[in-house]
Design a protein around this motif. Sequence first.
Motif, PDB file in Angstrom:
ATOM      1  N   HIS A 477      -1.007 -15.554   5.661  1.00  0.00           N
ATOM      2  CA  HIS A 477       0.028 -15.678   4.544  1.00  0.00           C
ATOM      3  C   HIS A 477       1.477 -15.284   4.714  1.00  0.00           C
ATOM      4  CE1 HIS A 477      -3.234 -16.824   1.786  1.00  0.00           C
ATOM      5  NE2 HIS A 477      -3.970 -15.917   2.566  1.00  0.00           N
ATOM      6  N   TRP A 478       1.906 -14.763   5.806  1.00  0.00           N
ATOM      7  CA  TRP A 478       3.124 -14.045   5.920  1.00  0.00           C
ATOM      8  C   TRP A 478       3.482 -14.190   7.526  1.00  0.00           C
ATOM      9  CZ3 TRP A 478       5.353 -12.266   1.492  1.00  0.00           C
ATOM     10  CH2 TRP A 478       4.411 -12.068   0.418  1.00  0.00           C
ATOM     11  N   GLY A 605       5.504  -5.328   7.873  1.00  0.00           N
ATOM     12  CA  GLY A 605       5.788  -6.120   6.464  1.00  0.00           C
ATOM     13  C   GLY A 605       6.221  -5.175   5.815  1.00  0.00           C
ATOM     14  N   ASP A 608       8.193  -6.436   2.447  1.00  0.00           N
ATOM     15  CA  ASP A 608       7.246  -7.064   1.238  1.00  0.00           C
ATOM     16  C   ASP A 608       6.392  -6.152   0.878  1.00  0.00           C
ATOM     17  OD1 ASP A 608       7.832  -9.819   1.383  1.00  0.00           O
ATOM     18  OD2 ASP A 608       7.130  -9.805   3.496  1.00  0.00           O
TER      19      ASP A 608
END
Length: 752
Positions: A477-478, A605, A608
Amino acid sequence: MQPRCRCLFLLFCIFQLSGTWADLEGTFTVRLLQTSFFQNASFVDTEGLGLLQDIQLGSLDKHTWSIRFYQPWVHPALPRSDWDTIQNMIRIYLQQFIHLISEGAIQKNVPYPFVTQCMAGCEVYPNKTSRAFAYVAYNGQDFLSFDTDNATWVVSQDTNLSRYVQAFLQNYTAFSELVEVLFNETCVDDMDVLLHYGRAALERQEPPLATVFALTPSPAQLLLVCRVTGFYPRSISVAWLRDGQEVPPGPALNTSAILPNADLTYQLRSTLAVIPRDGHSYACRVRHCSLGTRSLLIPWGNAEIVLIVGLGAGLLAALAVAAVIAHWVWRCSLPQHRLLPAAHQYGLAVDIREVTKRHGASAQLGGMGSTDMQLGLQAWDTASSSSSHSHCFCCFSLAACTMQPCHLFLFLLLLLPGMWADPEAFPILTIPAEPQVLQLLQTSVFTISSADISMVTLLEDVAILALDPGNWSIHFHWPWASQATAEGDAEKIKSHFKFFLRNFIQYVHKMAQQVQLDYPFVIQIRAGCVLHPNKTNRGFMNVGEGGRDLIAFNMESQHWEPQRPSPLAELTSYGLTSKKSITGFLVHLLSIFCPSYTLTLCNYGRADLERQEPPLATVFALTPSPAQLLLVCRVTGFYPRSISVAWLRDGQEVPPGPALNTSAILPNADLTYQLRSTLAVIPRDGHSYACRVRHCSLGTRSLLIPWVLENLSTAPTVSIIITVLLLVVTAFAGGVWWWKCRKGAESTWETQ
């Protein structure tokens, strides 16, 4: 119009739309489905659904009989006033329908409970001709149908109730005439609005994904299975080819019905029974409109060749690992004074203490945790001060040196690619300030011949990756999740994931057959770890069956424990506990790999994961009764999830009680959260109220949204007084200005 005619007037309102023809090619069908469950003479449960082709337009709320729209383009097709009219007509129609059926059931002594189903609509062809239909069913069997050519109701099931309803409807000629006009004339002319607004959805195309595998029900038979999924629209062609020629229909060929998936696509299976090693080549051919003129051709190779190649590759890998282990043991057996010059000559001597000084206590070598690093340093010191040559110069960890051979093999298999990594290449990883939970959620639906698997991995509430149920590929998803997975053990585990799934399916089928578990059934797995700021971690793994806990893995005792008394739980927990290699590998995954992977994800990450969105809060009032006022504080748009919402009465926090009700924290579509807090008060009780919101995105500040009850009555009065004063002042100023202008004009006239 008779009350019974209103059900068709509803359809008339739906089709009387304006617009231009959408010029879509093909045949289109609108269907309205209704199911009513008559529990007794006083309780009826009704559900409704509207479809354009196979696209769900909306449904009927069975409690309020209001329309719920499923597609964003349906509601704008009509003005809001028209939808209100249609909704009112639906309610009137349902009341009359229930009354008609209930009255007939009482008069004809029909036993309760029973179910009635209605389907009505029209089918429009490319030449704009149409075919109308209206059917009524009773307990799953045809009951009545409407003949649009003759405008009559035809009995499909000759019973007292069907004859009663037929006679009742046939007596209302206006009702039948309206049905005939509606479907034979109106439907063709006025379906264009739905087609215009839903053009993108109707023209959507999703290409199929196809896989071929084999089942062996007996030594004399082989079942070749072609599984095709993820395609849209529904129409598809799947065929088996034998030596390039299409296999004709027959008892050996079996193709399932086309079934829907949860993501608004379709799937099917085609099975071909063959004789093992019959010397023919087989392939599955798939044709679909999304592929254009191309076709998917998935061959099925010779199983023996595949087996030989697989065994050969496995043997080569085993020999390579054995050679590395032998070389490592030989190096450990050399005297230290002979090993040091050779190590320095080839640049392999790495002072782990220097790496620790350079990268801190959290530095890792080939995926080791900080505990293994400390034990490695102890082994280094012992080797340096002792004349014994039994210690390992490489010093990757004391745990590796004391492992059993099978566990050592798994350990080296995971760490081998990173054993000789450059110490400068290790990143400096920052420990998160809050506990982080990484968990894998897997749901598997097992039938006799197949298993559908879905999986998602979450870091806290952020979706990291998901499994494609069609081809078992992993989708991230990332972008940073893919980069983090490419490091260390994660990439190696990812490459073996399909092998794990195949063995998992075989093992579950084996256990289900031994305990004679009824198909279909559902297996759910939740596994992961919690990483705390103090670098400690806790692994967990739970397995459920049919929505209930089945077995759980105890990290301390390294045993599987049944969570409920059942033969499946007892057999599975005993079987898994007896497999020591699986248990050791699982401990490594949950206690070493999972925390390391969590830490890597948190660093990649960070932007985010540490995202902060401030909350938006509003306060308003509801009046359920004259003696009660509900103050509602709605807080939305915040991230992360943790938040504090409280009510203040005269500056003091209102304690928990029956008057205070706070909802659960619910997700929004934009990956933020919302909640509501409601406080019941007495109107005009003389107190002041405010909603206080605290969130990490606000820092040390707080949101304070006041609600003053006294302002409820005085605000309109003050507004009116101010408005009147402004009007008086404006009128006075205008009068003075007019008087001066007139006075000046008169003076000028007299002078002239």
